[in-house]
Enzyme design. Structure first.
Site, PDB file in Angstrom:
ATOM      1  N   LYS A  30       0.831  -1.211   0.000  1.00  0.00           N
ATOM      2  CA  LYS A  30       0.000   0.000   0.000  1.00  0.00           C
ATOM      3  C   LYS A  30       0.865   1.260   0.000  1.00  0.00           C
ATOM      4  CE  LYS A  30      -1.715   1.919   4.063  1.00  0.00           C
ATOM      5  NZ  LYS A  30      -1.613   3.360   4.228  1.00  0.00           N
ATOM      6  N   ASN A  31       1.803   1.338   0.940  1.00  0.00           N
ATOM      7  CA  ASN A  31       2.523   2.606   1.105  1.00  0.00           C
ATOM      8  C   ASN A  31       3.478   2.885  -0.050  1.00  0.00           C
ATOM      9  OD1 ASN A  31       1.077   3.269   3.341  1.00  0.00           O
ATOM     10  ND2 ASN A  31       2.597   2.517   4.810  1.00  0.00           N
ATOM     11  N   CYS A 125      -5.271   8.329   8.892  1.00  0.00           N
ATOM     12  CA  CYS A 125      -5.592   7.699  10.179  1.00  0.00           C
ATOM     13  C   CYS A 125      -5.321   8.645  11.335  1.00  0.00           C
ATOM     14  CB  CYS A 125      -4.737   6.451  10.386  1.00  0.00           C
ATOM     15  SG  CYS A 125      -5.390   4.983   9.590  1.00  0.00           S
ATOM     16  N   ARG A 130       0.317  14.762  13.197  1.00  0.00           N
ATOM     17  CA  ARG A 130       1.048  14.407  11.968  1.00  0.00           C
ATOM     18  C   ARG A 130       1.523  15.671  11.254  1.00  0.00           C
ATOM     19  NH1 ARG A 130      -1.694   9.109   9.270  1.00  0.00           N
ATOM     20  NH2 ARG A 130       0.437   8.816   8.592  1.00  0.00           N
ATOM     21  N   ASP A 314       3.691   0.165  12.107  1.00  0.00           N
ATOM     22  CA  ASP A 314       2.446  -0.309  11.494  1.00  0.00           C
ATOM     23  C   ASP A 314       2.115  -1.756  11.881  1.00  0.00           C
ATOM     24  OD1 ASP A 314       2.358   2.166  10.329  1.00  0.00           O
ATOM     25  OD2 ASP A 314       3.044   1.509   8.367  1.00  0.00           O
ATOM     26  N   ARG A 406      -9.218   0.347   3.770  1.00  0.00           N
ATOM     27  CA  ARG A 406      -8.318   1.364   3.204  1.00  0.00           C
ATOM     28  C   ARG A 406      -6.979   0.749   2.835  1.00  0.00           C
ATOM     29  NH1 ARG A 406      -6.785   5.466   6.889  1.00  0.00           N
ATOM     30  NH2 ARG A 406      -5.213   5.561   5.284  1.00  0.00           N
TER      31      ARG A 406
END
Ligand code: EPU
Length: 428
Positions: A30-31, A125, A130, A314, A406
Site C-alpha cells: 500500500k505505502n 488515520c 502528523r 504499522d 483502506r
C-alpha cells in the site's frame, strides 16, 4: 471491499480459535503504491504499475487523479495504467485529499513538474499529531515558497527551484518521498540527509529511475538526486507489502498455525521475524516465501517501534494483540505515533491485561481472550482487532471495517482461505 466510491459500514464477525494453515499470497505494498501512483504525473507519457493492491486508498488516489484530468484504469486484475497527458491544472481536489494522508505526495509532484501547486492539507488515520514541517522545510530549501491557508497548502517557486542539501530533523518517510518527488526534475543536485530507509522509499527510487531519473543511495540515510530535464512513462511492479505480510505472520502465530506466505521479500520482514522467533515461533525463509509455525505457548518480549530497519510501527498494534496472551510481561514502546495505543481499550474489553503509561504498554499475558463487540478506529488497529478475534474464545464483532478496507486487500478472504471462520456483514 465496499462498493466503489462508497465508504462501507461493514463489520467482521469472527469465531476464534480456528488454526490457520496453508499458503497465502501477499499483495503489493500500500505505502509504495500510494507514492508510485502520483509519481506517474512527473512524466508526460503513460505508466503501467503492476502488483497494485485493490484497496480503498488506491481507489481514492485514482479518483483524485481523475478529478485532475488524468486517465487511470485497471489494465489487468492488479495492473494500473495512468495516462497523465490530460492533466488539466495544479490543484488537487480538497474533498478527496482530506480522505488520505498520501495525497500530500502531490505537493512534491506538482512543485517538481510545474513549479506550483495547491493541495489540501492531508487527512488519514487518527494516530497522533502528523506535522508536515519537514516536507515544507525540504521544499523551501529547493527554493519554493509555501503558504498554508484555510487547509490548503499553496506551493510556488517564483525564482525557480534548485538542488540543495536538506537535513531532516526527524526520519520521515513522507518527507523523504516528497522531497525526492520534487527533486527529480529540479536542476542541480539534491542531497537528503537522515533520509528514511523504508522499503517503499527504495521502491519509489527504483520507479523514478525507471522513468529516467537519477536517484542514488535510497535505502541508506543519504539520498542523492541529480535533476534531469524530463521523465518518461514506464512499466514497474510494486514490492510486496511488508506490513500485510507481518500482519499475516502474526495472525498465523495467534492461532498456533502453520502458514506459508508467498510473494514476500523476507529481508523486509527481518525485524518482525526476529521478534516472532524470540517469542518461540519457527520461521523458515525460502526465496520469496516465508513459513511460520507455532506449537505451544508463546513467550513475552519487549518491543520498541523505530524507523526501518527497526520494528515497524504499522505492525505494533497486531503484535500487541498477540502479546496479550503470551506468557509473561511484555513492554511495547511506540516511538512514532503517540495515538497508536488507543485501541488497547478495545483489547481490554476482550480480557487483555494491558496498562498504558505514556508511550509504553505493559502487557501481562492472560491465558486467553474472549470474544466481544469491538470497534476499529484506524487501519492497523482494525487488523489488530481481527488478530485478537482470531485468538479469542467465542465470537468477536469488529466494526469500523472501512479502516481495514483502506489498506488491506481482501483480508477476510485471505484469512478464510487459511481456515479462519470470518464473515462480513452490513452494520445496522
Ligand atoms: N514527522 C515530523 N514532521 C514531519 C513529518 C513527520 O515531525 O514533517 C514525525 C511524525 O510525527 C512521526 C515521525 O516523524 O512521529 C515519522 O513520520 P513519517 O513522516 O515517517 O510518517 P508518514 O510518512 O506520515 C508513513 C506511512 C505510515 C507509517 C509511517 C512510519 C505512508 C502513506 N504512511 O507515514 O503508515 O506509520 O510512515 O513508518 O507511507 C499505515 O500504513 O498504517 C501508516 C500510518
Amino acid at each position: 471491499m465496499s462498493t466503489e466510491g462508497e465508504t462501507s459500514l461493514d463489520k467482521l464477525i469472527i469465531t476464534g480459535q480456528r488454526r490457520l494453515t496453508g499458503h497465502v499470497e501477499v499483495s503489493g505494498a500500500k505505502n509504495s503504491a500510494v507514492a508510485l501512483i502520483p509519481a506517474t504525473l512527473l512524466a508526460e507519457g503513460q505508466s503501467v504499475i503492476e502488483n497494485v493492491p485493490r484497496i480503498r486508498d488506491v481507489e481514492i488516489y485514482m479518483d483524485i487523479l481523475q478529478g485532475m484530468g488524468v486517465k487511470t484504469w485497471w489494465a489487468g486484475e492488479k495492473t494500473l495504467a495512468v495516462d497523465p497527458s490530460g492533466l488539466n491544472g495544479t490543484k488537487a481536489p480538497y474533498d478527496l485529499c482530506k480522505k488520505m494522508r498520501a495525497s500530500y505526495y502531490l505537493m512534491g509532484v506538482l512543485l517538481g513538474r510545474f513549479g506550483r501547486g495547491e493541495v489540501a492539507f492531508p487527512g488519514g488515520c487518527d494516530i497522533g499529531s502528523r506535522p508536515i514541517d519537514q516536507h515544507v522545510k525540504g521544499f523551501q530549501q529547493l527554493g519554493a515558497t509555501i503558504a498554508i491557508q484555510r487547509g490548503i497548502v499553496t506551493l510556488s517557486a517564483p525564482n525557480g527551484l534548485a538542488g540543495s542539501c536538506i537535513y531532516l530533523d526527524v526520519v520521515s518517510v513522507g518527507a523523504t518521498i516528497n522531497i525526492m518527488l520534487a527533486a527529480v526534475l529540479t536542476p542541480g543536485t539534491t542531497v537528503i540527509e537522515n533520509a528514511a530507509k523504508e522499503p517503499h522509499v527504495v521502491d519509489l527510487a527504483n520507479f523514478l529511475n525507471a522513468m529516467g531519473a537519477n536517484v542514488k543511495g535510497a535505502g541508506t540515510d543519504v539520498i542523492k538526486i541529480h535533476g534531469v530535464n524530463k521523465l518518461h512513462g514506464t512499466t514497474y511492479s510494486v514490492i510486496p507489502d511488508q506490513i500485510e505480510a507481518g500482519t499475516l505472520m502474526i495472525a498465523a502465530a495467534a492461532t498456533q498455525g502453520d502458514v506459508v506466505l508467498e510473494n514476500v521479500i523476507p529481508k523486509h520482514l527481518d525485524p518482525i521475524t526476529a521478534k516472532l522467533r524470540e517469542m518461540g515461533a519457527e520461521i523458515d525463509e525460502d526465496g520469496d516465501q516465508i513459513r511460520i509455525r507455532v506449537e505451544g505457548p508463546l513467550r513475552a518480549v519487549n518491543i520498541k517501534t523505530l524507523p526501518y530497519p527497526g520494528f515497524p510501527t504499522d505492525v505494533q498494534q497486531p503484535m500487541t494483540s498477540l502479546l496479550s496472551t503470551a506468557r509473561g510481561t511484555s513492554l511495547v514502546t511506540e516511538s512514532i505515533w503517540e495515538g497508536r495505543f488507543k485501541f488497547v481499550d478495545e483489547l481490554k474489553r476482550m480480557g487483555a491485561n494491558i496498562k498504558v503509561e505514556g508511550r509504553t504498554a505493559i502487557i501481562e499475558g492472560v491465558p486467553s481472550l474472549s470474544g466481544a463487540p469491538v470497534r476499529a478506529t484506524d487501519l492497523r488497529a482494525g487488523a489488530a482487532l481481527v488478530v485478537a478475534g482470531l485468538m479469542a474464545e467465542g465470537e468477536t464483532e469488529v466494526s469500523g471495517v472501512e479502516h481495514i478496507d483502506r489498506g488491506y486487500e481482501t483480508l477476510e478472504a485471505k484469512l478464510r482461505h487459511l481456515g479462519a471462520e470470518i464473515r462480513r456483514e452490513q452494520e445496522n
